[in-house]
Design a protein around this motif. Structure first.
Motif, PDB file in Angstrom:
ATOM      1  N   PHE A 407      -0.881   9.878 -15.645  1.00 53.78           N
ATOM      2  CA  PHE A 407      -0.768   9.950 -14.183  1.00 53.78           C
ATOM      3  C   PHE A 407      -1.209   8.646 -13.540  1.00 53.78           C
ATOM      4  O   PHE A 407      -1.830   7.776 -14.186  1.00 53.78           O
ATOM      5  N   SER A 408      -0.882   8.506 -12.265  1.00 52.56           N
ATOM      6  CA  SER A 408      -1.203   7.293 -11.505  1.00 52.56           C
ATOM      7  C   SER A 408      -1.431   7.666 -10.049  1.00 52.56           C
ATOM      8  O   SER A 408      -1.282   8.834  -9.659  1.00 52.56           O
ATOM      9  N   PHE A 409      -1.767   6.661  -9.225  1.00 50.92           N
ATOM     10  CA  PHE A 409      -1.967   6.858  -7.791  1.00 50.92           C
ATOM     11  C   PHE A 409      -1.146   5.808  -7.036  1.00 50.92           C
ATOM     12  O   PHE A 409      -0.998   4.669  -7.494  1.00 50.92           O
ATOM     13  N   SER A 410      -0.647   6.199  -5.857  1.00 49.52           N
ATOM     14  CA  SER A 410       0.104   5.238  -5.040  1.00 49.52           C
ATOM     15  C   SER A 410       0.087   5.672  -3.577  1.00 49.52           C
ATOM     16  O   SER A 410      -0.150   6.843  -3.256  1.00 49.52           O
ATOM     17  N   GLY A 411       0.351   4.699  -2.739  1.00 50.22           N
ATOM     18  CA  GLY A 411       0.443   4.963  -1.307  1.00 50.22           C
ATOM     19  C   GLY A 411       1.102   3.792  -0.618  1.00 50.22           C
ATOM     20  O   GLY A 411       0.924   2.638  -1.028  1.00 50.22           O
ATOM     21  N   LYS A 412       1.878   4.081   0.401  1.00 48.22           N
ATOM     22  CA  LYS A 412       2.522   3.009   1.161  1.00 48.22           C
ATOM     23  C   LYS A 412       2.594   3.401   2.619  1.00 48.22           C
ATOM     24  O   LYS A 412       2.562   4.590   2.976  1.00 48.22           O
ATOM     25  N   GLY A 413       2.693   2.399   3.466  1.00 46.77           N
ATOM     26  CA  GLY A 413       2.726   2.659   4.898  1.00 46.77           C
ATOM     27  C   GLY A 413       2.551   1.368   5.667  1.00 46.77           C
ATOM     28  O   GLY A 413       2.914   0.291   5.188  1.00 46.77           O
ATOM     29  N   VAL A 414       1.968   1.483   6.831  1.00 47.03           N
ATOM     30  CA  VAL A 414       1.804   0.332   7.714  1.00 47.03           C
ATOM     31  C   VAL A 414       0.388   0.331   8.279  1.00 47.03           C
ATOM     32  O   VAL A 414      -0.086   1.345   8.810  1.00 47.03           O
TER      33      VAL A 414
END
Length: 455
Positions: A407-414
């Protein structure tokens, strides 16, 4: 003798007055219509535009030559053919005259109409041609992408034939009046069609009638087309009514109301678990529900679940996909029955953010792990880690870790402002083994690390 003379003078004056009054009160005139040897009115040409399904005005008329032999009132008229006629009345003096007969009514179909003109006992004939309407010039609003402000009314169930209640409302922008024919086709064994006449220009709504019998339970894509213009929409086809909830969105069948968007919506930035839409509904029958919007500008919203009580309540739709354009985009949360529509403004893509991870290049500080991480248990939206960053330039961010232990972690946005702030990174995958798992970030220099205990 003088009395007799006075009486005679009075009698003569009375006769003169009476004679004048009779001459002014003509009664009905007598005359003939001007015509040729074939009894055709001559010369006579109808004036104005005569089009099928178009009401006639005072600009539509015929000038009829007559020869009046005895003055008085007149009524000159034609028979009624193909939905219209000509008529005029009034008073007329002696001699050759021209009388304008005004057209009344609305031609029904194109073709040549053979009229008879009547003036007293005199008749003559003339022909008038009614033209068919030219095709209208119009566009489907939303073309060539998602149809704007469309509405699919009625229920759409597998193996159930569509009825008169199954209609598709499509918005058009008419620039030139005339006839129209619009089709809406699917690959799920049902279609829509509508034809008619646009009698005015501007934005208006067309009703397309449905036919066929859906065969698959799905969000069915619909292609709406007319000469030179097309757009797309979607209709949710349900398998049956058994166990299905019955509900309506606040604002149906117009614009959706009482709703809240969560998350940021930027062009070229993919949706994640933070991009949701909370909508209010009124449930009249408990059961399962499945809601999906049309796909527009690269994204959709969807939700499914079960209503266990009736009355007002909310549902949360999750966005998926990646917006491609910075435009206002129209959506319809289709349930297979009457729905509403809403609009979402997609913002322009901002520049990349500049930031550092708190604790880098050592251990991330702080790093707060939330959720339950258990071997062989798939991870969900509640499983995440919150890290701290220091933003020096606001803009787009895309943060992800290495994949370790499945498993891994991620996030995107502004980042919309600078300074120290927290970022939630969501877990993806399924932990494979019970162990203390160490994660670090990729494409960030300097990076930092954190630990997750897998049970």
């Amino acid at each position: 003798m003088r009395l007799v003379k006075h009486l005679l003078l009075l009698f003569a004056a009375w006769m003169m007055v009476f004679s004048c009054q009779r001459e002014l009160d003509f009664g009905e005139s007598i005359g003939t219509l001007s015509k040729d040897a074939g009894n055709n009115c001559f010369p006579l040409i109808a004036q104005g535009s005569f089009k099928a399904d178009t009401a006639l005005t005072n600009n539509n008329y015929i000038d009829v030559p007559v020869n009046v032999e005895y003055p008085g009132t007149f009524h000159i008229y034609t028979d009624t053919l193909n939905g219209y006629s000509f008529y005029q009345s009034g008073k007329i003096s002696k001699g050759p005259k021209t009388i304008r007969l005004i057209a009344n009514g609305q031609p029904i179909k194109k073709g040549r109409d053979h009229f008879t003109v009547h003036y007293g006992h005199s008749t003559c004939y003339f022909d008038n041609t009614v033209k068919g309407l030219e095709p209208a010039v119009y566009t489907l609003t939303g073309q060539p992408d998602s149809c704007k402000d469309f509405l699919a009314d009625g229920s759409y169930l597998t193996n159930t034939s569509l009825t008169a209640s199954n209609i598709l409302l499509i918005q058009v922008n008419v620039s030139s009046e005339g006839t129209y024919a619009i089709t809406a086709t699917t690959k799920n064994n049902f279609n829509f069609y509508g034809e008619g006449i646009f009698t005015r220009t501007g934005i208006q709504t067309v009703v397309l009638k449905g036919t066929g019998k859906p065969v698959k339970e799905e969000l069915t894509g619909v292609t709406v087309a007319a000469p030179g213009t097309a757009c797309k929409c979607g209709i949710n086809v349900l398998s049956d009514q058994a166990g299905k909830a019955v509900f309506t969105f606040d604002g149906s069948p117009g614009n959706c109301v009482n709703m809240v968007f969560n998350g940021n919506y930027y062009a070229n930035i993919g949706m994640d678990v933070t991009n949701t839409l909370v909508m209010r509904v009124n449930v009249t029958k408990v059961g399962t529900y499945s809601v999906a919007t049309n796909a527009a500008n690269g994204i959709t919203f969807s939700a499914s679940g079960t209503f266990i009580t009736t009355g007002p309540q909310t549902i949360t739709l999750t966005a998926s996909g990646t917006p491609t354009l910075s435009v206002t985009t129209a959506f319809v949360p289709n349930t297979g029955t009457v729905s509403c529509n809403f609009y979402l403004s997609i913002l322009p893509t901002p520049p990349p953010a500049v930031f550092t991870l708190s604790g880098a290049p050592g251990n991330c500080n702080p790093a707060t792990v939330s959720g339950i991480f258990k071997a062989t248990k798939p991870l969900g939206p509640a499983d995440m880690v919150t890290v701290q960053v220091n933003v020096t330039t606001a803009g787009v961010y895309n943060i992800s870790t290495t994949t370790v232990n499945g498993f891994s972690f991620s996030g995107k946005g502004v980042f919309t402002n600078t300074g120290v702030q927290n970022v939630k990174l969501y877990a993806n995958g399924t932990p494979q083994a019970t162990q203390l798992t160490n994660f670090s970030f990729i494409n960030l220099n300097p990076s930092c690390g954190f630990l997750v205990n897998v049970l």
